[in-house]
Design a protein around this motif. Structure first.
Motif, PDB file in Angstrom:
ATOM      1  N   UNK A   3      43.049  36.138  47.828  1.00 52.59           N
ATOM      2  CA  UNK A   3      42.186  34.960  47.726  1.00 52.59           C
ATOM      3  C   UNK A   3      40.773  35.334  47.322  1.00 52.59           C
ATOM      4  N   UNK A   4      40.261  36.429  47.900  1.00 53.52           N
ATOM      5  CA  UNK A   4      38.904  36.855  47.572  1.00 53.52           C
ATOM      6  C   UNK A   4      38.778  37.181  46.092  1.00 53.52           C
ATOM      7  N   UNK A   5      39.752  37.917  45.561  1.00 62.28           N
ATOM      8  CA  UNK A   5      39.678  38.290  44.159  1.00 62.28           C
ATOM      9  C   UNK A   5      39.846  37.073  43.254  1.00 62.28           C
ATOM     10  N   UNK A   6      40.725  36.143  43.640  1.00 67.53           N
ATOM     11  CA  UNK A   6      40.907  34.930  42.838  1.00 67.53           C
ATOM     12  C   UNK A   6      39.595  34.168  42.706  1.00 67.53           C
ATOM     13  N   UNK A   7      38.908  33.980  43.838  1.00 72.58           N
ATOM     14  CA  UNK A   7      37.649  33.235  43.792  1.00 72.58           C
ATOM     15  C   UNK A   7      36.572  34.031  43.072  1.00 72.58           C
ATOM     16  N   UNK A   8      36.586  35.340  43.265  1.00 75.76           N
ATOM     17  CA  UNK A   8      35.584  36.178  42.612  1.00 75.76           C
ATOM     18  C   UNK A   8      35.698  36.079  41.091  1.00 75.76           C
ATOM     19  N   UNK A   9      36.924  36.080  40.590  1.00 74.23           N
ATOM     20  CA  UNK A   9      37.134  35.975  39.144  1.00 74.23           C
ATOM     21  C   UNK A   9      36.681  34.612  38.624  1.00 74.23           C
ATOM     22  N   UNK A  10      36.899  33.571  39.424  1.00 71.47           N
ATOM     23  CA  UNK A  10      36.443  32.238  39.017  1.00 71.47           C
ATOM     24  C   UNK A  10      34.923  32.167  39.008  1.00 71.47           C
ATOM     25  N   UNK A  11      34.287  32.847  39.974  1.00 75.81           N
ATOM     26  CA  UNK A  11      32.824  32.888  39.987  1.00 75.81           C
ATOM     27  C   UNK A  11      32.293  33.553  38.722  1.00 75.81           C
ATOM     28  N   UNK A  12      32.948  34.630  38.301  1.00 75.91           N
ATOM     29  CA  UNK A  12      32.534  35.300  37.068  1.00 75.91           C
ATOM     30  C   UNK A  12      32.669  34.376  35.862  1.00 75.91           C
ATOM     31  N   UNK A  13      33.707  33.561  35.890  1.00 75.70           N
ATOM     32  CA  UNK A  13      33.978  32.674  34.757  1.00 75.70           C
ATOM     33  C   UNK A  13      32.999  31.503  34.707  1.00 75.70           C
ATOM     34  N   UNK A  14      32.797  30.835  35.846  1.00 74.71           N
ATOM     35  CA  UNK A  14      32.007  29.602  35.856  1.00 74.71           C
ATOM     36  C   UNK A  14      30.524  29.828  36.135  1.00 74.71           C
ATOM     37  N   UNK A  15      30.194  30.905  36.862  1.00 75.88           N
ATOM     38  CA  UNK A  15      28.795  31.134  37.246  1.00 75.88           C
ATOM     39  C   UNK A  15      28.397  32.592  36.994  1.00 75.88           C
ATOM     40  N   UNK A  16      28.399  33.009  35.744  1.00 73.62           N
ATOM     41  CA  UNK A  16      28.109  34.422  35.427  1.00 73.62           C
ATOM     42  C   UNK A  16      26.675  34.835  35.728  1.00 73.62           C
ATOM     43  N   UNK A  17      25.771  33.861  35.961  1.00 72.62           N
ATOM     44  CA  UNK A  17      24.379  34.207  36.250  1.00 72.62           C
ATOM     45  C   UNK A  17      24.100  34.309  37.745  1.00 72.62           C
ATOM     46  N   UNK A 112      27.196  43.362  33.072  1.00 75.21           N
ATOM     47  CA  UNK A 112      28.097  43.440  34.216  1.00 75.21           C
ATOM     48  C   UNK A 112      29.383  42.662  33.944  1.00 75.21           C
ATOM     49  N   UNK A 113      29.238  41.475  33.365  1.00 71.06           N
ATOM     50  CA  UNK A 113      30.412  40.654  33.070  1.00 71.06           C
ATOM     51  C   UNK A 113      31.302  41.336  32.034  1.00 71.06           C
ATOM     52  N   UNK A 114      30.703  41.970  31.025  1.00 70.78           N
ATOM     53  CA  UNK A 114      31.490  42.696  30.024  1.00 70.78           C
ATOM     54  C   UNK A 114      32.293  43.814  30.682  1.00 70.78           C
ATOM     55  N   UNK A 115      31.652  44.511  31.620  1.00 71.89           N
ATOM     56  CA  UNK A 115      32.337  45.594  32.337  1.00 71.89           C
ATOM     57  C   UNK A 115      33.490  45.045  33.162  1.00 71.89           C
ATOM     58  N   UNK A 116      33.243  43.966  33.896  1.00 70.64           N
ATOM     59  CA  UNK A 116      34.292  43.381  34.721  1.00 70.64           C
ATOM     60  C   UNK A 116      35.448  42.861  33.868  1.00 70.64           C
ATOM     61  N   UNK A 117      35.113  42.237  32.753  1.00 75.24           N
ATOM     62  CA  UNK A 117      36.168  41.720  31.880  1.00 75.24           C
ATOM     63  C   UNK A 117      37.039  42.851  31.343  1.00 75.24           C
ATOM     64  N   UNK A 118      36.415  44.002  31.051  1.00 75.44           N
ATOM     65  CA  UNK A 118      37.183  45.149  30.578  1.00 75.44           C
ATOM     66  C   UNK A 118      38.136  45.629  31.674  1.00 75.44           C
ATOM     67  N   UNK A 119      37.615  45.715  32.905  1.00 80.49           N
ATOM     68  CA  UNK A 119      38.454  46.152  34.026  1.00 80.49           C
ATOM     69  C   UNK A 119      39.595  45.166  34.253  1.00 80.49           C
ATOM     70  N   UNK A 120      39.263  43.881  34.236  1.00 79.41           N
ATOM     71  CA  UNK A 120      40.281  42.851  34.487  1.00 79.41           C
ATOM     72  C   UNK A 120      41.359  42.855  33.416  1.00 79.41           C
TER      73      UNK A 120
END
Length: 393
Positions: A3-17, A112-120
């Motif tokens: 659940x934590x990772x699911x919400x974390x990924x959504x936060x990256x998507x909708x609120x990258x700032x 940071x988002x570019x790095x996370x997207x690469x990992x994901x």
């Protein structure tokens, strides 16, 4: 994914700032409302991914959130859902003034988002069961491989801030040291996992033989084997033992064999084995223990005491000569968990020493000069000459 990772990924998507700290207990950044207005926001989430005890600044947003939660009577909302609701807020001009650090924040967030997207993108290529743990905002996670025997092999990785320019760091991997570079030399998460799968497959024959050895004779060291171990200390009789070290990539090949015990007992066994190796060689088709017994010309190796006959570690301490403990530190096992492996050749002494303890003792005497990776000096117990390899095996 949890659940934590699911919400974390959504936060990256909708609120990258809006950027979290490592444990997602605090978030700070810019919230862009549906009207396109930008305002600074800070969020405390001590129970993330739950929004229990959530605190938001500015206060106006907290007031709006409290009213929403009271109306819905639902604390199962995620942080992403909360912020999507708060985007409806129309902030006063005092909260949407000149955001001097917004440009810098955006630049930091983009990288940071570019790095996370690469990992994901790499993790999404793996089946979910292979990802056994994720922590610290995708900076640490565990991957696993299950071999044909059903054993799980875990690899813990830490991803650096400048990934993929710098490769992940392996923080835990229970494999023999001789094969670690096959994984640590890889540059990406995907390559490391592929390397892990390949190495585990190649090592299955080694682990099978290693388990057969431990099950068919008396192994006193290591007391509890782990997957990275490549050696066994096997009891021959009351006075002697051998350390066999296998090549994990060629487990059927002749191992490295080191005899331990008084020289008068060891010399005949060593001489016989060397003679038979030259004459017959090591038969890779033969069972490992049968190879050892035939080359040393002994009938059989003693079996370990059964669980019902008492503690094996206690029985191990009664092997060899009286007083299995090291005569320098007076302990059965050294700090690195090894048993005494050096015995004084003076039959009247026959004292046992940890190699590391004896090296330190001999090196403390200025007149003891090392030569060809060996150091000699007086036995700490009887004073007779004793020779010791400088490199601890």
């Amino acid at each position: 994914m949890n659940t934590q990772m699911d919400d974390y990924l959504k936060m990256l998507k909708y609120f990258p700032l809006i950027i979290p700290n490592n444990k997602c207990e605090y978030w700070e950044g810019v919230l862009v409302t549906k009207a396109g207005k930008e305002m600074m926001i800070s969020i405390s989430t001590p129970n993330y991914p739950s929004i229990k005890d959530i605190m938001i600044q500015p206060v106006a947003l907290q007031t709006m959130l409290d009213a929403t939660l009271k109306q819905k009577k639902d604390e199962n909302l995620t942080l992403t859902e909360v912020l999507l609701h708060l985007q409806n807020y129309e902030p006063p001009s005092s909260l949407t003034g000149n955001l001097s650090n917004l440009k810098e924040l955006k630049q930091t967030t983009i990288s940071m988002v570019e790095r996370y997207n690469r990992i994901l993108s790499e993790l999404k290529c793996m089946d979910s069961w292979k990802i056994t743990g994720v922590g610290d905002n995708l900076t640490r996670f565990s991957l696993s491989v299950v071999d044909s025997s059903g054993h799980k092999h875990r690899m813990d990785l830490k991803v650096p801030e400048n990934y993929p320019q710098s490769p992940p760091v392996v923080e835990f991997l229970d494999l023999p040291e001789t094969v670690l570079n096959r994984i640590t030399n890889c540059g990406t998460i995907t390559e490391m996992y592929s390397g892990l799968v390949s190495v585990v497959g190649e090592l299955e024959a080694f682990w099978r033989i290693y388990d057969e050895i431990r099950g068919s004779c008396w192994v006193i060291d290591p007391a509890i084997a782990v997957k990275k171990d490549t050696y066994c200390r096997i009891v021959i009789d009351k006075n002697t033992s051998i350390i066999v070290t296998l090549n994990p990539l060629f487990p059927n090949a002749c191992p490295e064999v080191k005899f331990l015990g008084p020289e008068k007992d060891v010399l005949p066994l060593r001489t016989t084995m060397e003679r038979n190796l030259k004459k017959h060689g090591w038969d890779e088709r033969q069972f490992f223990v049968d190879n050892l017994t035939s080359l040393m010309e002994i009938d059989e190796l003693p079996l370990a005491p059964s669980q019902n006959s008492g503690d094996q570690s206690e029985a191990s301490s009664q092997l060899l000569v009286d007083g299995e403990e090291c005569m320098i530190c007076f302990s059965l096992r050294s700090e690195d968990g090894l048993l005494p492996a050096k015995i004084c050749n003076n039959e009247k002494c026959a004292s046992l020493f940890h190699v590391s303890c004896l090296i330190q003792w001999l090196q403390s005497v200025p007149t003891n000069e090392p030569s060809f990776n060996l150091i000699s000096g007086d036995c700490p117990h009887c004073g007779e000459k004793i020779l010791c390899p400088i490199k601890v095996v």
